[in-house]
Design an enzyme around this catalytic site. Sequence first.
Site, mmCIF file in Angstrom:
data_model
loop_
_atom_site.group_PDB
_atom_site.id
_atom_site.type_symbol
_atom_site.label_atom_id
_atom_site.label_comp_id
_atom_site.label_asym_id
_atom_site.label_seq_id
_atom_site.Cartn_x
_atom_site.Cartn_y
_atom_site.Cartn_z
ATOM 1 N N TYR A 155 -3.091 10.019 13.594
ATOM 2 C CA TYR A 155 -3.293 8.728 12.913
ATOM 3 C C TYR A 155 -4.637 8.113 13.339
ATOM 4 O O TYR A 155 -5.396 7.648 12.497
ATOM 5 C CB TYR A 155 -2.122 7.810 13.277
HETATM 6 N N1 LIG Z 1 2.043 -2.143 9.590
HETATM 7 C C1 LIG Z 1 1.172 -1.907 10.565
HETATM 8 O O1 LIG Z 1 1.468 -2.131 11.758
HETATM 9 C C2 LIG Z 1 -0.214 -1.387 10.257
HETATM 10 C C3 LIG Z 1 -1.221 -1.568 11.221
HETATM 11 C C4 LIG Z 1 -2.500 -1.064 10.955
HETATM 12 C C5 LIG Z 1 -2.755 -0.416 9.761
HETATM 13 N N2 LIG Z 1 -1.744 -0.267 8.836
HETATM 14 C C6 LIG Z 1 -2.065 0.449 7.608
HETATM 15 O O2 LIG Z 1 -1.759 -0.372 6.500
HETATM 16 C C7 LIG Z 1 -1.420 0.425 5.369
HETATM 17 C C8 LIG Z 1 -0.112 -0.061 4.755
HETATM 18 O O3 LIG Z 1 0.903 0.060 5.725
HETATM 19 P P1 LIG Z 1 2.282 -0.742 5.664
HETATM 20 O O4 LIG Z 1 2.506 -1.251 7.027
HETATM 21 O O5 LIG Z 1 2.316 -1.660 4.507
HETATM 22 O O6 LIG Z 1 3.288 0.497 5.472
HETATM 23 P P2 LIG Z 1 4.574 0.701 4.536
HETATM 24 O O7 LIG Z 1 5.229 1.924 5.046
HETATM 25 O O8 LIG Z 1 5.359 -0.568 4.453
HETATM 26 O O9 LIG Z 1 3.921 0.981 3.095
HETATM 27 C C9 LIG Z 1 3.144 2.121 2.862
HETATM 28 C C10 LIG Z 1 3.347 2.556 1.428
HETATM 29 O O10 LIG Z 1 2.540 3.731 1.212
HETATM 30 C C11 LIG Z 1 3.297 4.610 0.391
HETATM 31 N N3 LIG Z 1 2.813 5.979 0.544
HETATM 32 C C12 LIG Z 1 3.004 6.822 1.597
HETATM 33 N N4 LIG Z 1 2.464 8.019 1.340
HETATM 34 C C13 LIG Z 1 1.916 7.950 0.096
HETATM 35 C C14 LIG Z 1 1.211 8.859 -0.711
HETATM 36 N N5 LIG Z 1 0.989 10.128 -0.321
HETATM 37 N N6 LIG Z 1 0.788 8.446 -1.938
HETATM 38 C C15 LIG Z 1 1.029 7.188 -2.352
HETATM 39 N N7 LIG Z 1 1.696 6.277 -1.629
HETATM 40 C C16 LIG Z 1 2.129 6.653 -0.414
HETATM 41 C C17 LIG Z 1 4.737 4.441 0.875
HETATM 42 O O11 LIG Z 1 5.674 4.917 -0.069
HETATM 43 C C18 LIG Z 1 4.795 2.939 1.101
HETATM 44 O O12 LIG Z 1 5.239 2.261 -0.062
HETATM 45 C C19 LIG Z 1 -1.353 1.865 5.873
HETATM 46 O O13 LIG Z 1 -2.564 2.523 5.567
HETATM 47 C C20 LIG Z 1 -1.237 1.704 7.387
HETATM 48 O O14 LIG Z 1 -1.725 2.810 8.084
HETATM 49 C C21 LIG Z 1 -0.493 -0.743 9.057
#
Ligand SMILES: NC(=O)c1ccc[n+]([C@@H]2O[C@H](COP(=O)([O-])OP(=O)(O)OC[C@H]3O[C@@H](n4cnc5c(N)ncnc54)[C@H](O)[C@@H]3O)[C@@H](O)[C@H]2O)c1
Length: 248
Positions: A155
């Site tokens: 990641y």
């Molecule tokens: N939540 C956190 O703590 C956090 C922190 C830093 C960065 N992020 C980043 O923020 C972004 C969103 O994360 P989130 O927390 O909302 O996660 P989440 O799991 O709630 O949502 C992520 C979404 O991406 C979709 N997804 C996964 N693989 C996919 C693919 N191959 N094609 C299309 N869609 C796909 C999933 O179905 C889901 O709906 C991500 O890139 C994550 O790495 C999150």
Amino acid sequence: MHQFDLKNKTAVITGGAQGFGLDIAKKFLNSGSKVFIWDIDEKELLKATKDINNTNLNFNIVDVSNFDQVKKTVSEISSNNKIDILINNAGITGPTAELWNYNVKDWNSILDINLNGTFYCCKLIVPHMIKNNYGRIINIASVAGKDGNANASAYSSAKAGVIGLTKSLGKELAKYDIAVNAITPAGANTKLLDQMSKEHVQWMLSKVPRGRFLEIKELTSLVCWLASEENSFSTAAVFDISGGRSTY
Ligand SMILES: NC(=O)c1ccc[n+]([C@@H]2O[C@H](COP(=O)([O-])OP(=O)(O)OC[C@H]3O[C@@H](n4cnc5c(N)ncnc54)[C@H](O)[C@@H]3O)[C@@H](O)[C@H]2O)c1
């Protein structure tokens, strides 16, 4: 709450069926934008569109790590819309493990979705933005990509790659009215956290000087400014939203 003017804009938000992406979609719709959510989770996509019930909201079932699927969807959408805004938000963390114990299949899919997916979406949408001399691209990276989190090497590598991609593409497009920026959030309470061990999530929280996780709406506010015409200068930059964790 301050509103941004996104009237007559069309946005693609990947991974928008839940979490950060869904909140961004709601705020964009309230700001006048047409929105296309791309996600692989059909059940969550249907639930989101039913709950929001707005004719400006559209969705596509797209796996961002599948180049042909992204290509087909871009060609369908761009035949009737100009794509003004791209939010590369789809992502997974994968499991928590040391690098030498990391499963190769997990490593590849983390890189494929977070980094290659961002490349595919940019590669296929940027030519349309160049044609219109307008675009705002926001790549959702992570503090993990800046700091390198132990037990999350795949990641951290993928998100570091997203930061590098942002800096290169931002410079390549700087002569157009196209801005490309990355955001590096700290942990926030979404379903994403279920993929990691409880100990790792506790450790993430312990690293934040603010003493709490990021709220989803705080990330959305930053995205809205970056996605608007008001951001007419910042590009190839990394915007930190880590509650004081990564002060560089
Ligand atoms: N939540 C956190 O703590 C956090 C922190 C830093 C960065 N992020 C980043 O923020 C972004 C969103 O994360 P989130 O927390 O909302 O996660 P989440 O799991 O709630 O949502 C992520 C979404 O991406 C979709 N997804 C996964 N693989 C996919 C693919 N191959 N094609 C299309 N869609 C796909 C999933 O179905 C889901 O709906 C991500 O890139 C994550 O790495 C999150």
